[in-house]
Write an enzyme that holds these catalytic residues in place. Sequence first.
Site, mmCIF file in Angstrom:
data_model
loop_
_atom_site.group_PDB
_atom_site.id
_atom_site.type_symbol
_atom_site.label_atom_id
_atom_site.label_comp_id
_atom_site.label_asym_id
_atom_site.label_seq_id
_atom_site.Cartn_x
_atom_site.Cartn_y
_atom_site.Cartn_z
ATOM 1 N N GLY A 1 87.804 -1.424 64.385
ATOM 2 C CA GLY A 1 88.953 -2.076 64.963
ATOM 3 C C GLY A 1 88.657 -3.361 65.462
ATOM 4 N N THR A 2 89.505 -4.360 65.851
ATOM 5 C CA THR A 2 89.177 -5.648 66.122
ATOM 6 C C THR A 2 89.368 -6.258 67.244
ATOM 7 O OG1 THR A 2 91.301 -6.019 64.805
ATOM 8 C CG2 THR A 2 89.226 -6.077 63.269
#
EC number: 3.4.25.1
Length: 290
Positions: free
Chosen positions: A50-51
């Site tokens: 995830g960013t």
Amino acid sequence: MSTTDPRLPAAYLQPGVSSFADFLADQAPDLLPARRAVPQGNAGDLAPHGTTIVAATFPGGVVMAGDRRATMGNVIAQRDIEKVFPADEFSAVGIAGTAGIAVEMVRLFQVELEHYEKIEGTTLSLDGKANRLSALIRGNLGMAMQGLAVVPLFAGFDLDTGQGRIFSYDVTGGRYEETAFHSVGSGSMFARGALKKLYRGDLEVTGAVEVVVQALYDAADDDSATGGPDLTRRIFPVVQIITVEGGRRLADDEVAEVADRVIAARMTRPDGPAAPLTTSSTATTGGASA
């Protein structure tokens, strides 16, 4: 159910410690993510990541938002992953890092807070919740050293002080309270730049939502691992608002309306809105902006 029911050990039917993670460590330690054996070497490239997560306070609460992209190297692993979750009624947690481990940690954190409330008959303070999350991150340090790191962002409304607060962490479980706004993840440096430019302490909730969406847009503009608004599939950021009345996720059509407005403005001004400059008279007098 009888206390002699053979389907559950007696420990599951008796009052115990207020920490569910400690209870699980005693009764079924293999269910804790940190207790699982991982092959030697860096495993970070084997799972989606995830960013970018952003959060900003406003008078009366705090807003948190996350983009929807998960990546594995140069591949988009998922376009509609959710990375912002309610932790309990008055707090939320956003995840960056190894997605599978992070989602599992969030679920454990949610149970941890609910378990405490049931055992103690009261809720944890916001600082207490932040400390519990810190302990869970610290327990994952071994996996983090093998590339399976989780770096969440935690935010909530403090019922004692009547304000929104934001906490960030490092992979060792170090806890840091942030002022006004913060961002984590691969696009965080770009998102933080936008937040520095657009954030004001007197924003209303609608303004705070637009600022975090602007920040995610700027992150996606410069970081390939951060997903921007997906107009074709109508996939937009997840936005969670927390006030004294509790937390709520902004409806998809409400976020879409904000995102459409931001994108329309970028058609004529690709770099986004400019921050107002301080006038010479303001600098001299120290008064409000003209």
